[in-house]
Design a protein around this motif. Sequence first.
Motif, PDB file in Angstrom:
ATOM      1  N   GLN A   1     -88.230 106.063-131.031  1.00  0.00           N
ATOM      2  CA  GLN A   1     -88.800 106.140-132.375  1.00  0.00           C
ATOM      3  C   GLN A   1     -89.810 105.019-132.604  1.00  0.00           C
ATOM      4  O   GLN A   1     -90.870 105.243-133.196  1.00  0.00           O
ATOM      5  CB  GLN A   1     -87.695 106.091-133.428  1.00  0.00           C
ATOM      6  N   VAL A   2     -89.494 103.822-132.140  1.00  0.00           N
ATOM      7  CA  VAL A   2     -90.431 102.702-132.254  1.00  0.00           C
ATOM      8  C   VAL A   2     -91.691 103.009-131.454  1.00  0.00           C
ATOM      9  O   VAL A   2     -92.816 102.816-131.933  1.00  0.00           O
ATOM     10  CB  VAL A   2     -89.776 101.376-131.776  1.00  0.00           C
ATOM     11  N   TYR A   3     -91.506 103.514-130.246  1.00  0.00           N
ATOM     12  CA  TYR A   3     -92.621 103.878-129.373  1.00  0.00           C
ATOM     13  C   TYR A   3     -93.555 104.876-130.066  1.00  0.00           C
ATOM     14  O   TYR A   3     -94.786 104.710-130.072  1.00  0.00           O
ATOM     15  CB  TYR A   3     -92.050 104.466-128.086  1.00  0.00           C
ATOM     16  N   ALA A   4     -92.990 105.900-130.692  1.00  0.00           N
ATOM     17  CA  ALA A   4     -93.797 106.914-131.370  1.00  0.00           C
ATOM     18  C   ALA A   4     -94.606 106.301-132.517  1.00  0.00           C
ATOM     19  O   ALA A   4     -95.783 106.640-132.706  1.00  0.00           O
ATOM     20  CB  ALA A   4     -92.899 108.039-131.892  1.00  0.00           C
ATOM     21  N   GLN A   5     -94.015 105.384-133.250  1.00  0.00           N
ATOM     22  CA  GLN A   5     -94.725 104.750-134.362  1.00  0.00           C
ATOM     23  C   GLN A   5     -95.835 103.822-133.867  1.00  0.00           C
ATOM     24  O   GLN A   5     -96.923 103.803-134.430  1.00  0.00           O
ATOM     25  CB  GLN A   5     -93.750 103.981-135.254  1.00  0.00           C
ATOM     26  N   VAL A   6     -95.552 103.062-132.828  1.00  0.00           N
ATOM     27  CA  VAL A   6     -96.532 102.107-132.314  1.00  0.00           C
ATOM     28  C   VAL A   6     -97.726 102.837-131.706  1.00  0.00           C
ATOM     29  O   VAL A   6     -98.875 102.418-131.860  1.00  0.00           O
ATOM     30  CB  VAL A   6     -95.883 101.145-131.297  1.00  0.00           C
ATOM     31  N   ARG A   7     -97.468 103.960-131.057  1.00  0.00           N
ATOM     32  CA  ARG A   7     -98.552 104.710-130.402  1.00  0.00           C
ATOM     33  C   ARG A   7     -99.575 105.286-131.385  1.00  0.00           C
ATOM     34  O   ARG A   7    -100.686 105.615-130.990  1.00  0.00           O
ATOM     35  CB  ARG A   7     -97.970 105.828-129.546  1.00  0.00           C
ATOM     36  N   ILE A   8     -99.211 105.378-132.643  1.00  0.00           N
ATOM     37  CA  ILE A   8    -100.168 105.859-133.642  1.00  0.00           C
ATOM     38  C   ILE A   8    -101.396 104.950-133.671  1.00  0.00           C
ATOM     39  O   ILE A   8    -102.529 105.420-133.690  1.00  0.00           O
ATOM     40  CB  ILE A   8     -99.508 105.953-135.042  1.00  0.00           C
ATOM     41  N   ASN A   9    -101.171 103.639-133.663  1.00  0.00           N
ATOM     42  CA  ASN A   9    -102.280 102.678-133.710  1.00  0.00           C
ATOM     43  C   ASN A   9    -102.658 102.131-132.338  1.00  0.00           C
ATOM     44  O   ASN A   9    -103.755 101.597-132.170  1.00  0.00           O
ATOM     45  CB  ASN A   9    -101.942 101.517-134.640  1.00  0.00           C
ATOM     46  N   PHE A  10    -101.747 102.227-131.382  1.00  0.00           N
ATOM     47  CA  PHE A  10    -101.991 101.707-130.038  1.00  0.00           C
ATOM     48  C   PHE A  10    -101.616 102.787-129.023  1.00  0.00           C
ATOM     49  O   PHE A  10    -100.549 102.712-128.387  1.00  0.00           O
ATOM     50  CB  PHE A  10    -101.176 100.422-129.789  1.00  0.00           C
ATOM     51  N   PRO A  11    -102.459 103.798-128.870  1.00  0.00           N
ATOM     52  CA  PRO A  11    -102.104 104.955-128.039  1.00  0.00           C
ATOM     53  C   PRO A  11    -101.897 104.650-126.556  1.00  0.00           C
ATOM     54  O   PRO A  11    -101.260 105.439-125.860  1.00  0.00           O
ATOM     55  CB  PRO A  11    -103.277 105.921-128.244  1.00  0.00           C
ATOM     56  N   THR A  12    -102.379 103.521-126.082  1.00  0.00           N
ATOM     57  CA  THR A  12    -102.194 103.194-124.663  1.00  0.00           C
ATOM     58  C   THR A  12    -100.906 102.414-124.403  1.00  0.00           C
ATOM     59  O   THR A  12    -100.609 102.078-123.260  1.00  0.00           O
ATOM     60  CB  THR A  12    -103.396 102.397-124.119  1.00  0.00           C
ATOM     61  N   THR A  13    -100.146 102.135-125.450  1.00  0.00           N
ATOM     62  CA  THR A  13     -98.881 101.414-125.285  1.00  0.00           C
ATOM     63  C   THR A  13     -97.916 102.257-124.457  1.00  0.00           C
ATOM     64  O   THR A  13     -97.759 103.447-124.691  1.00  0.00           O
ATOM     65  CB  THR A  13     -98.247 101.112-126.652  1.00  0.00           C
ATOM     66  N   SER A  14     -97.257 101.626-123.509  1.00  0.00           N
ATOM     67  CA  SER A  14     -96.293 102.347-122.668  1.00  0.00           C
ATOM     68  C   SER A  14     -94.876 102.195-123.223  1.00  0.00           C
ATOM     69  O   SER A  14     -94.574 101.239-123.945  1.00  0.00           O
ATOM     70  CB  SER A  14     -96.343 101.828-121.237  1.00  0.00           C
ATOM     71  N   LEU A  15     -94.038 103.127-122.848  1.00  0.00           N
ATOM     72  CA  LEU A  15     -92.632 103.041-123.225  1.00  0.00           C
ATOM     73  C   LEU A  15     -92.004 101.795-122.610  1.00  0.00           C
ATOM     74  O   LEU A  15     -91.166 101.140-123.230  1.00  0.00           O
ATOM     75  CB  LEU A  15     -91.891 104.312-122.783  1.00  0.00           C
ATOM     76  N   ALA A  16     -92.439 101.431-121.413  1.00  0.00           N
ATOM     77  CA  ALA A  16     -91.934 100.217-120.749  1.00  0.00           C
ATOM     78  C   ALA A  16     -92.242  98.972-121.577  1.00  0.00           C
ATOM     79  O   ALA A  16     -91.405  98.062-121.669  1.00  0.00           O
ATOM     80  CB  ALA A  16     -92.523 100.091-119.355  1.00  0.00           C
ATOM     81  N   THR A  17     -93.403  98.926-122.197  1.00  0.00           N
ATOM     82  CA  THR A  17     -93.761  97.783-123.046  1.00  0.00           C
ATOM     83  C   THR A  17     -92.796  97.672-124.217  1.00  0.00           C
ATOM     84  O   THR A  17     -92.351  96.577-124.568  1.00  0.00           O
ATOM     85  CB  THR A  17     -95.208  97.933-123.563  1.00  0.00           C
ATOM     86  N   VAL A  18     -92.459  98.811-124.804  1.00  0.00           N
ATOM     87  CA  VAL A  18     -91.530  98.796-125.935  1.00  0.00           C
ATOM     88  C   VAL A  18     -90.153  98.328-125.465  1.00  0.00           C
ATOM     89  O   VAL A  18     -89.532  97.470-126.095  1.00  0.00           O
ATOM     90  CB  VAL A  18     -91.453 100.168-126.628  1.00  0.00           C
ATOM     91  N   TYR A  19     -89.679  98.862-124.343  1.00  0.00           N
ATOM     92  CA  TYR A  19     -88.373  98.435-123.816  1.00  0.00           C
ATOM     93  C   TYR A  19     -88.352  96.932-123.526  1.00  0.00           C
ATOM     94  O   TYR A  19     -87.393  96.233-123.863  1.00  0.00           O
ATOM     95  CB  TYR A  19     -88.012  99.212-122.547  1.00  0.00           C
ATOM     96  N   LYS A  20     -89.396  96.430-122.888  1.00  0.00           N
ATOM     97  CA  LYS A  20     -89.451  94.994-122.570  1.00  0.00           C
ATOM     98  C   LYS A  20     -89.456  94.143-123.832  1.00  0.00           C
ATOM     99  O   LYS A  20     -88.789  93.111-123.904  1.00  0.00           O
ATOM    100  CB  LYS A  20     -90.690  94.689-121.724  1.00  0.00           C
ATOM    101  N   THR A  21     -90.199  94.591-124.830  1.00  0.00           N
ATOM    102  CA  THR A  21     -90.272  93.831-126.078  1.00  0.00           C
ATOM    103  C   THR A  21     -88.939  93.870-126.811  1.00  0.00           C
ATOM    104  O   THR A  21     -88.484  92.855-127.344  1.00  0.00           O
ATOM    105  CB  THR A  21     -91.414  94.361-126.965  1.00  0.00           C
ATOM    106  N   VAL A  22     -88.292  95.031-126.827  1.00  0.00           N
ATOM    107  CA  VAL A  22     -86.980  95.135-127.471  1.00  0.00           C
ATOM    108  C   VAL A  22     -85.988  94.208-126.767  1.00  0.00           C
ATOM    109  O   VAL A  22     -85.217  93.502-127.422  1.00  0.00           O
ATOM    110  CB  VAL A  22     -86.476  96.596-127.482  1.00  0.00           C
ATOM    111  N   HIS A  23     -86.010  94.190-125.448  1.00  0.00           N
ATOM    112  CA  HIS A  23     -85.121  93.299-124.689  1.00  0.00           C
ATOM    113  C   HIS A  23     -85.388  91.836-125.058  1.00  0.00           C
ATOM    114  O   HIS A  23     -84.453  91.062-125.275  1.00  0.00           O
ATOM    115  CB  HIS A  23     -85.304  93.535-123.190  1.00  0.00           C
ATOM    116  N   LEU A  24     -86.643  91.472-125.151  1.00  0.00           N
ATOM    117  CA  LEU A  24     -87.015  90.109-125.522  1.00  0.00           C
ATOM    118  C   LEU A  24     -86.553  89.785-126.941  1.00  0.00           C
ATOM    119  O   LEU A  24     -85.957  88.722-127.187  1.00  0.00           O
ATOM    120  CB  LEU A  24     -88.531  89.927-125.394  1.00  0.00           C
TER     121      LEU A  24
END
Length: 145
Positions: free
Chosen positions: A44-67
């Motif tokens: 869900q976070v990934y879907a929201q972020v991709r609205i403004n940053f379409p090149t964001t990867s799911l891996a980036t979201v996972y890494k950031t959530v872990h951090l």
Amino acid sequence: MQPWQDRLDKTLTKLRERNCRITPQRVAILKVFLGSADHPSVEQVYAQVRINFPTTSLATVYKTVHLLKDIGEVLEIGTVDGRNRYDGNRPCPHPHLICTECKSIIDPKLSLLPKLTAEAETTSGFRITSHQLDFYGICPACQKK
């Protein structure tokens, strides 16, 4: 100014202290958590972020959530379906009510929780440093269906 702006600034300071890069995508991910009244999944976070940053990867979201989890800025909530959800509004331990039908999660106000924690310490000899208390059931909306 957003009501969570102060917390955003403090979290960004924590990230800088750990020598983490402050990318626009990372800030966007953090803003989704801080601005969400729900308990979103990574997807869900990934879907929201991709609205403004379409090149964001799911891996980036996972890494950031872990951090963010590591620095205590999001709380991970396990669910019966095995898909974790995250609380960015109240990242300290607190109970949740989880609907097994619609998967909604709410934060109940339980006045007896401090007493329960104290009793657990007294009867066990443990010094409680954290806890996870989740109740599973069917929410009022799903009961009406």
